[in-house]
Design an enzyme around this catalytic site. Structure first.
Site, short mmCIF file in Angstrom:
data_model
loop_
_atom_site.label_atom_id
_atom_site.label_comp_id
_atom_site.label_asym_id
_atom_site.label_seq_id
_atom_site.Cartn_x
_atom_site.Cartn_y
_atom_site.Cartn_z
CB CYS A 98 -17.00 46.53 -19.06
SG CYS A 98 -18.26 47.16 -20.19
CG HIS A 120 -19.18 46.85 -14.99
ND1 HIS A 120 -18.03 47.60 -15.11
CD2 HIS A 120 -19.88 47.09 -16.11
CE1 HIS A 120 -18.04 48.26 -16.25
NE2 HIS A 120 -19.15 47.97 -16.89
CD GLU A 147 -16.24 46.46 -12.14
OE1 GLU A 147 -16.31 45.23 -12.26
OE2 GLU A 147 -16.26 47.25 -13.11
N1 GLN Z 1 -18.49 50.72 -24.30
C1 GLN Z 1 -17.34 50.99 -23.51
C2 GLN Z 1 -16.07 50.90 -24.37
O1 GLN Z 1 -16.13 50.76 -25.54
C3 GLN Z 1 -17.22 50.04 -22.34
C4 GLN Z 1 -18.27 50.34 -21.31
C5 GLN Z 1 -17.93 49.91 -19.91
O2 GLN Z 1 -16.78 49.66 -19.55
N2 GLN Z 1 -18.95 49.92 -19.07
O3 GLN Z 1 -15.02 50.98 -23.82
#
Ligand code: GLN
Length: 196
Positions: A78, A176, A178
């Site tokens: 992410c 994710h 994890e």
């Molecule tokens: N939107 C977040 C960002 O720009 C990422 C979100 C996440 O890691 N769940 O870093």
């Protein structure tokens, strides 16, 4: 092999625990000395703007970038996917990335926090049951170079958006693993991406 998890902000504890499920004791990475001591790195989910700001403030940014460009196996989930992208389409002001994958990502591509969702995904290199994708203000890959292998995509209005990609020693997922207790993506990172 010493596997580190960047522990500046985000869900690094969950990655340490997923590594533990795979029989690997992950090391929290917070200092230049920590970076020198690892062979592979996980960049967690969280907020990519905050992680990149803190990495700069603590003098880690260039060190991480250099290690990745030298081939250190790296996995970003992410926010971590955003941080290993070559470019961000809609960056916060002065937001830089470590680089690693020749791709352009769109931050918050699926919408805001309230539009977070879960979906079952086919993941090219992982057989068996689908991988449960947890998407929290997740990015997607908007475009990528020919070296980038797409491992999983999500279809929105008939368009496929890559959400798991690999280029050589760097792996990234928009979701994710994890957070799900299913450690197959971490195993793929440890047993395939790290061994190449
Ligand atoms: N939107 C977040 C960002 O720009 C990422 C979100 C996440 O890691 N769940 O870093």
């Amino acid at each position: 092999m010493n596997v580190g998890v960047l522990a500046l902000q985000g869900d690094f504890r969950e990655h340490i625990s997923a590594l533990g499920d795979c029989g690997v004791t992950g090391k929290l990475v917070k200092t230049a000395a920590d970076i020198a001591a690892i062979d592979a790195l996980i960049i967690p989910g969280g907020e990519s703007t905050t992680i990149s700001k803190l990495a700069k403030a603590f003098g880690l940014f260039d060190l991480i970038s250099k290690r990745i460009s030298e081939g250190m196996p790296t996995y970003g989930s992410c926010a971590g996917m955003i941080l290993v992208a070559k470019t961000i389409l809609d960056p916060a002001s002065d937001q830089d990335t470590f680089g690693g994958i020749d791709m352009e990502v769109r931050r918050n591509a699926f919408g805001r926090q309230t539009e977070s969702f879960e979906v079952d995904l086919d993941f090219k290199t992982i057989s068996g049951a689908p991988i449960r994708g947890v998407f929290i203000r997740a990015p997607w890959v908007e475009s990528h170079g020919s070296q980038v292998e797409i491992l999983s995509s999500v279809e929105i209005s008939g368009v496929q958006h890559p959400v798991a990609v690999r280029q050589g020693s760097v792996l990234a997922t928009a979701f994710h693993p994890e957070l799900t207790g299913d450690n197959r993506v971490h195993r793929y990172f440890l047993e395939d991406v790290c061994k190449k």
